[in-house]
Design a protein around this motif. Structure first.
Motif, PDB file in Angstrom:
ATOM      1  N   TYR A   2       0.836  -1.012  -0.057  1.00  0.00           N
ATOM      2  CA  TYR A   2       0.056   0.145  -0.151  1.00  0.00           C
ATOM      3  C   TYR A   2       0.835   1.384  -0.055  1.00  0.00           C
ATOM      4  O   TYR A   2       0.221   2.419   0.167  1.00  0.00           O
ATOM      5  CB  TYR A   2      -0.771  -0.273   1.263  1.00  0.00           C
ATOM      6  N   HIS A   7       1.365   2.279  -5.791  1.00  0.00           N
ATOM      7  CA  HIS A   7       0.510   1.909  -6.728  1.00  0.00           C
ATOM      8  C   HIS A   7       1.356   1.348  -7.859  1.00  0.00           C
ATOM      9  O   HIS A   7       1.845   2.003  -8.454  1.00  0.00           O
ATOM     10  CB  HIS A   7      -0.682   2.457  -7.313  1.00  0.00           C
ATOM     11  N   ARG A  64      -8.794  -6.201   3.357  1.00  0.00           N
ATOM     12  CA  ARG A  64      -8.060  -4.708   3.385  1.00  0.00           C
ATOM     13  C   ARG A  64      -8.776  -4.236   4.629  1.00  0.00           C
ATOM     14  O   ARG A  64      -7.782  -3.413   5.279  1.00  0.00           O
ATOM     15  CB  ARG A  64      -8.517  -4.224   2.248  1.00  0.00           C
ATOM     16  N   ASP A 110      -2.034  -3.865 -10.459  1.00  0.00           N
ATOM     17  CA  ASP A 110      -2.426  -4.268  -8.892  1.00  0.00           C
ATOM     18  C   ASP A 110      -3.732  -4.912  -8.987  1.00  0.00           C
ATOM     19  O   ASP A 110      -4.610  -4.547  -9.465  1.00  0.00           O
ATOM     20  CB  ASP A 110      -2.378  -3.070  -7.877  1.00  0.00           C
ATOM     21  N   SER A 111      -3.877  -5.856  -7.901  1.00  0.00           N
ATOM     22  CA  SER A 111      -5.181  -6.279  -7.594  1.00  0.00           C
ATOM     23  C   SER A 111      -6.113  -5.709  -6.943  1.00  0.00           C
ATOM     24  O   SER A 111      -5.294  -4.571  -6.040  1.00  0.00           O
ATOM     25  CB  SER A 111      -5.101  -7.825  -6.885  1.00  0.00           C
ATOM     26  N   SER A 112      -7.317  -5.939  -6.760  1.00  0.00           N
ATOM     27  CA  SER A 112      -8.189  -5.180  -5.864  1.00  0.00           C
ATOM     28  C   SER A 112      -8.347  -6.033  -4.676  1.00  0.00           C
ATOM     29  O   SER A 112      -8.763  -7.255  -4.803  1.00  0.00           O
ATOM     30  CB  SER A 112      -9.577  -4.846  -6.144  1.00  0.00           C
TER      31      SER A 112
END
Length: 251
Positions: free
Chosen positions: A117, A120, A132, A124-126
């Protein structure tokens, strides 16, 4: 950059990814240790067929934290200067291993921790929303109580100064081990830095095991570990090196 470093992978039931990940890791690390934590899915057989890695086996499965303690002990016994830990599920990029070693040496750090974090990256995945959310809340609590400035409390991609490892008295066997680690590192006044790594989720439904798959239960467990670790760490941490949050953080 020193070449006296070990890359260690805690492994449990990773038959689908272990061979490819190890092939990649060996491109960037001469010395590779796998701690097979009681795998039952064929992973052990794949590992037994290789002669380019070292393997230590737990039988039965003990947990992620226990596997890391075994890796730490191996690094100390074999006189490595740095140990890099990397997961075996494909979520970490092995080509970044030399960067972790270099960052640890250049900053003279005790711990270099990857953060998903800090930056970025394209592609990048969510992250799963509940993971999270838990990470954010626990990371914020660690920072508040220990006077740290972490952005990702749970990333397994790290580099450690091996000479610093004897100062830990880690007891958490499972996935909450990083909380015990951060408490003790802070209470020992260790030098900690974070470096960015891509955010990659390949198995969003991966289980934490049993009741810990429930978000509320997992949060309660993490806070319990945090409180117990703080209470224990105050008994042996050198007062002169403690961060300001350590001395009274257990409340």
């Amino acid at each position: 950059m020193s070449r006296k470093f070990l890359t260690a992978l805690p492994v449990y039931n990773e038959v689908d990814t272990v061979s490819e990940v190890l092939d990649q890791v060996l491109n960037y690390s001469d010395d590779v240790l796998v701690v097979d934590d009681g795998s039952t899915d064929g992973t052990s057989e794949l590992l037994a067929g290789r002669d380019d890695i070292r393997v230590v086996t737990h039988n039965p499965n003990i947990g992620y934290g226990a596997a890391l303690r075994t890796a730490f002990a191996y690094a100390q016994e074999h006189d490595y200067e740095t140990i890099v830990t990397i997961d075996c599920d494909g979520q970490h990029e092995p080509q970044r291993i030399p960067g972790f070693v270099a960052a640890r040496e250049e900053a003279d750090a005790d711990i270099v921790s990857g953060s998903r974090y800090l930056k970025h990256f394209s592609g990048d995945s969510s992250p799963p929303a509940d993971r999270r959310r838990v990470n954010e809340r626990i990371t914020a609590e660690i920072n508040d109580r220990l006077d740290l400035s972490l952005t990702d409390a749970f990333c397994g991609f790290k580099a450690y100064r091996v000479d610093a490892l004897p100062r830990f008295r880690l007891t958490e066997d499972g996935d909450a081990m990083p909380l015990d680690l951060w408490v003790q590192a802070a209470c020992q006044g260790m030098r900690i830095i974070e470096i960015p790594v891509p955010l990659i989720y390949l198995d969003e439904k991966r289980s934490f095991g049993g009741a810990l798959d429930d978000v509320v239960t997992r949060m309660e467990h993490y806070r319990d570990v945090l409180n117990r670790s703080l209470a224990a760490a105050k008994e042996f941490a050198p007062a002169g090196k403690r961060r300001s949050g350590c001395a009274g953080a257990a409340g």
